[in-house]
Enzyme design. Structure first.
Site, PDB file in Angstrom:
ATOM      1  N   GLY A   1       0.834  -1.193   0.000  1.00 25.18           N
ATOM      2  CA  GLY A   1       0.000   0.000   0.000  1.00 25.18           C
ATOM      3  C   GLY A   1       0.866   1.239   0.000  1.00 25.18           C
ATOM      4  O   GLY A   1       1.971   1.244  -0.526  1.00 25.18           O
ATOM      5  N   CYS A   2       0.375   2.274   0.613  1.00 25.47           N
ATOM      6  CA  CYS A   2       1.095   3.544   0.665  1.00 25.47           C
ATOM      7  C   CYS A   2       2.458   3.348   1.317  1.00 25.47           C
ATOM      8  O   CYS A   2       2.551   2.908   2.453  1.00 25.47           O
ATOM      9  CB  CYS A   2       0.285   4.566   1.453  1.00 25.47           C
ATOM     10  N   PHE A   3       3.523   3.659   0.589  1.00 28.07           N
ATOM     11  CA  PHE A   3       4.854   3.379   1.124  1.00 28.07           C
ATOM     12  C   PHE A   3       5.176   4.186   2.369  1.00 28.07           C
ATOM     13  O   PHE A   3       5.926   3.749   3.221  1.00 28.07           O
ATOM     14  CB  PHE A   3       5.957   3.496   0.083  1.00 28.07           C
ATOM     15  N   TRP A   4       4.585   5.376   2.524  1.00 29.11           N
ATOM     16  CA  TRP A   4       4.863   6.163   3.725  1.00 29.11           C
ATOM     17  C   TRP A   4       4.245   5.517   4.958  1.00 29.11           C
ATOM     18  O   TRP A   4       4.801   5.588   6.048  1.00 29.11           O
ATOM     19  CB  TRP A   4       4.348   7.593   3.571  1.00 29.11           C
ATOM     20  N   GLY A   5       3.099   4.892   4.800  1.00 27.92           N
ATOM     21  CA  GLY A   5       2.464   4.206   5.920  1.00 27.92           C
ATOM     22  C   GLY A   5       3.286   3.023   6.388  1.00 27.92           C
ATOM     23  O   GLY A   5       3.503   2.832   7.588  1.00 27.92           O
TER      24      GLY A   5
END
Length: 166
Positions: free
Chosen positions: A37-41
């Site tokens: 999913g979102c790489f920052w998460g």
């Protein structure tokens, strides 16, 4: 003109731009690449693991060199949003890092994570070694044995393109 050396020359290095890794840990590091999913998460949680030396977010698994965020989000590159993790194997194992990966996202969702939709949000482990592949298969097997329909893909590591700073 300070007279500190015989040649009276001084070279400055901006140490804040360097990442110091103790020499004794160089042979004890390993790399893991995950897409969840979102790489920052995913990065947020990976940074909390004792033994993680560094993380980088980027793109992998696609067909375009140097993809941009806009191209990846438009589904034109085949890339996954991913995170590359360097960790000290004396402090943490690949298995522990991989378990955290499975805890940071829903490995049963295809082409999305939560409200984020698109093929770039697929769940995948890009293994570096056969050992990483075997550990990943074992963890997926454990989740499936508990009744989870895991769609996480296992793929050999590919070129990793670091994402833009924003």
């Amino acid at each position: 003109g300070e007279g500190f050396t015989r040649k009276n020359i001084r070279h400055c290095v901006n140490s804040i731009s360097l990442d110091f890794i103790p020499a004794e840990s160089i042979d004890t590091t390993d790399t893991a690449i995950f897409a969840g999913g979102c790489f920052w998460g995913v990065e947020y949680y990976m940074k909390k693991i004792d033994g993680v030396i560094s993380t980088e977010v980027g793109y992998t698994g696609g067909h375009k060199a140097h993809p941009t965020y806009q191209e990846v989000c438009a589904g034109k590159t085949g890339h996954y949003e991913a995170i590359r993790i360097i960790f000290d194997t004396r402090l943490v194992s690949f298995e522990t890092v991989a378990k955290m990966f499975f805890e940071t996202h829903d490995p049963t969702q295809w082409n999305h994570q939560g409200p984020d939709w698109g093929e770039q949000y697929r769940s995948a482990i890009f293994y570096q070694t056969e050992e990483q592949k075997e550990i990943s298969m074992k963890l997926i097997g454990q989740l499936r044995a508990k009744g989870f329909d895991v769609v996480t893909e296992l793929k050999p590591a590919a070129e990793f393109w670091i994402a833009e700073d924003y």
